[in-house]
Design a protein around this motif. Structure first.
Motif, short mmCIF file in Angstrom:
data_model
loop_
_atom_site.label_atom_id
_atom_site.label_comp_id
_atom_site.label_asym_id
_atom_site.label_seq_id
_atom_site.Cartn_x
_atom_site.Cartn_y
_atom_site.Cartn_z
N ARG A 157 0.85 -1.19 0.00
CA ARG A 157 0.00 0.00 0.00
C ARG A 157 0.88 1.24 0.00
O ARG A 157 2.01 1.21 0.51
CB ARG A 157 -0.95 0.02 1.20
CG ARG A 157 -0.26 0.15 2.55
CD ARG A 157 -1.24 0.09 3.69
NE ARG A 157 -0.57 0.05 4.98
CZ ARG A 157 -0.35 1.12 5.76
NH1 ARG A 157 -0.74 2.32 5.36
NH2 ARG A 157 0.27 0.99 6.92
N ASN A 158 0.38 2.30 -0.60
CA ASN A 158 1.07 3.58 -0.66
C ASN A 158 0.08 4.70 -0.39
O ASN A 158 -1.10 4.58 -0.76
CB ASN A 158 1.70 3.82 -2.03
CG ASN A 158 2.75 2.81 -2.39
OD1 ASN A 158 2.58 2.05 -3.32
ND2 ASN A 158 3.84 2.79 -1.65
N PRO A 159 0.52 5.80 0.21
CA PRO A 159 -0.36 6.97 0.33
C PRO A 159 -0.74 7.49 -1.05
O PRO A 159 0.08 7.50 -1.97
CB PRO A 159 0.48 7.99 1.10
CG PRO A 159 1.58 7.20 1.73
CD PRO A 159 1.83 6.02 0.84
N LEU A 160 -1.97 7.92 -1.20
CA LEU A 160 -2.43 8.46 -2.48
C LEU A 160 -1.63 9.69 -2.89
O LEU A 160 -1.49 9.99 -4.08
CB LEU A 160 -3.92 8.80 -2.38
CG LEU A 160 -4.65 9.16 -3.67
CD1 LEU A 160 -4.58 8.02 -4.66
CD2 LEU A 160 -6.10 9.51 -3.37
N SER A 161 -1.05 10.38 -1.91
CA SER A 161 -0.29 11.60 -2.19
C SER A 161 0.97 11.33 -3.01
O SER A 161 1.54 12.25 -3.59
CB SER A 161 0.10 12.30 -0.87
OG SER A 161 0.86 11.42 -0.07
N GLN A 162 1.40 10.07 -3.10
CA GLN A 162 2.59 9.75 -3.89
C GLN A 162 2.31 9.75 -5.39
O GLN A 162 3.22 9.67 -6.19
CB GLN A 162 3.15 8.39 -3.46
CG GLN A 162 3.77 8.38 -2.08
CD GLN A 162 4.54 7.11 -1.81
OE1 GLN A 162 4.64 6.24 -2.67
NE2 GLN A 162 5.09 7.00 -0.61
N TYR A 163 1.03 9.83 -5.76
CA TYR A 163 0.66 9.84 -7.17
C TYR A 163 0.11 11.23 -7.50
O TYR A 163 -0.93 11.63 -6.99
CB TYR A 163 -0.41 8.77 -7.46
CG TYR A 163 0.06 7.37 -7.17
CD1 TYR A 163 0.61 6.58 -8.16
CD2 TYR A 163 -0.04 6.84 -5.87
CE1 TYR A 163 1.05 5.29 -7.89
CE2 TYR A 163 0.40 5.56 -5.60
CZ TYR A 163 0.94 4.79 -6.60
OH TYR A 163 1.38 3.53 -6.32
N ARG A 164 0.82 11.97 -8.34
CA ARG A 164 0.41 13.32 -8.68
C ARG A 164 -0.21 13.38 -10.07
O ARG A 164 0.10 12.56 -10.94
CB ARG A 164 1.61 14.27 -8.61
CG ARG A 164 2.75 13.89 -9.53
CD ARG A 164 3.92 14.85 -9.43
NE ARG A 164 5.04 14.39 -10.23
CZ ARG A 164 5.15 14.58 -11.54
NH1 ARG A 164 4.20 15.22 -12.21
NH2 ARG A 164 6.21 14.15 -12.19
N ALA A 165 -1.08 14.34 -10.26
CA ALA A 165 -1.69 14.54 -11.57
C ALA A 165 -0.62 15.02 -12.56
O ALA A 165 0.27 15.79 -12.19
CB ALA A 165 -2.81 15.56 -11.47
N GLN A 166 -0.70 14.56 -13.79
CA GLN A 166 0.28 14.94 -14.81
C GLN A 166 -0.41 15.61 -15.99
O GLN A 166 -1.59 15.37 -16.24
CB GLN A 166 1.03 13.70 -15.29
CG GLN A 166 1.81 13.03 -14.17
CD GLN A 166 2.62 11.87 -14.69
OE1 GLN A 166 3.06 11.88 -15.82
NE2 GLN A 166 2.82 10.88 -13.85
N ARG A 167 0.33 16.41 -16.68
CA ARG A 167 -0.22 17.12 -17.84
C ARG A 167 -0.15 16.23 -19.08
O ARG A 167 0.47 15.17 -19.07
CB ARG A 167 0.55 18.42 -18.07
CG ARG A 167 0.39 19.40 -16.91
CD ARG A 167 1.16 20.67 -17.16
NE ARG A 167 0.98 21.62 -16.08
CZ ARG A 167 1.63 22.78 -16.00
NH1 ARG A 167 2.51 23.11 -16.94
NH2 ARG A 167 1.41 23.59 -14.98
N ARG A 168 -0.78 16.68 -20.12
CA ARG A 168 -0.79 15.94 -21.37
C ARG A 168 0.65 15.71 -21.85
O ARG A 168 1.47 16.61 -21.84
CB ARG A 168 -1.56 16.74 -22.42
CG ARG A 168 -1.75 15.99 -23.73
CD ARG A 168 -2.64 16.78 -24.66
NE ARG A 168 -2.04 18.06 -25.01
CZ ARG A 168 -1.18 18.25 -26.00
NH1 ARG A 168 -0.80 17.22 -26.73
NH2 ARG A 168 -0.69 19.44 -26.25
N GLY A 169 0.93 14.50 -22.24
CA GLY A 169 2.27 14.16 -22.69
C GLY A 169 3.18 13.62 -21.61
O GLY A 169 4.28 13.17 -21.90
N GLY A 170 2.71 13.63 -20.33
CA GLY A 170 3.51 13.07 -19.25
C GLY A 170 3.68 11.57 -19.41
O GLY A 170 2.80 10.88 -19.90
#
Length: 202
Positions: free
Chosen positions: A12-25
């Motif tokens: 399990r990981n905190p959700l905060s470790q996954y950030r939103a990315q922009r198009r092309g990420g």
């Protein structure tokens, strides 16, 4: 975020470790897997929620999410055999996140075996676990559990076999049973055929 691999590794990981990315990420690494392994299930759950684990021997185990190993985002995870009390040769076949076992939820767990037997039990039947797991379905010695799905009591069920056969039927045709019951015939198979999967269309 709970991640389960095909080879039976979980973390399990905190959700905060996954950030939103922009198009092309190009994304970020979510799990380090060996060459033959891959992520089979990934879901978001509260640390106070439960995860039901169903094994090939027809037993059910559960843990709270906060009891799962919290490792780095790119870590492989820990083997389920080291997290649960599994018998020798027993493998986890399905994982179901459950927020509550409240009696008024009206949800069911639908189980399917390799020989085409299916069984429906109330979700509340799995609310009192034991250290070595509890019986989810009474299996024949040469049979094994291959799938477990959560349903609301009025959904459709699709079962498919290795020989390319499939069947679809409403789950109302399967009456609820106790945990120790053996289930009913869900699909008739040829001698050389076996069930490979069960799905609940959303």
């Amino acid at each position: 975020v709970v991640t389960v691999s095909n080879s039976g590794y979980i973390k399990r990981n905190p959700l905060s470790q996954y950030r939103a990315q922009r198009r092309g990420g190009k994304g970020v690494k979510g799990m380090a897997a060996r060459e033959a392994d891959f992520v089979e299930r990934l879901f978001v759950a509260s640390t106070h929620a439960y995860i039901l684990f169903f094994t090939t021997r027809g037993r059910a185990h559960w843990l709270k999410v906060h009891e799962l190993p919290q490792l780095g985002r790119a870590a492989r995870g820990r083997a389920l055999s080291n997290v649960l009390h599994l018998a020798e040769g027993e493998r986890v076949q399905a994982t179901l996140p459950v927020r509550s076992f409240a009696a008024d939820d009206g949800d069911f767990v639908l189980l399917c075996t390799r020989k085409g037997v299916i069984k429906k039990s109330s979700l509340t039947a799995f609310s009192n676990p034991r250290r070595g797991g509890i019986i989810a379905i009474n299996l024949d010695p040469e049979d094994e559990l291959i799938a477990a799905c959560r349903t609301n009591g009025s959904q459709e069920v699709i079962i498919a076999s290795r020989g390319g056969k499939s069947i679809r039927f409403p789950e109302e045709q399967v009456r609820p049973m106790g945990r120790a019951a053996a289930g009913v015939r869900g699909m008739t198979l040829a001698d050389s055929d076996e069930v490979v999967g069960m799905e609940i269309p959303s």
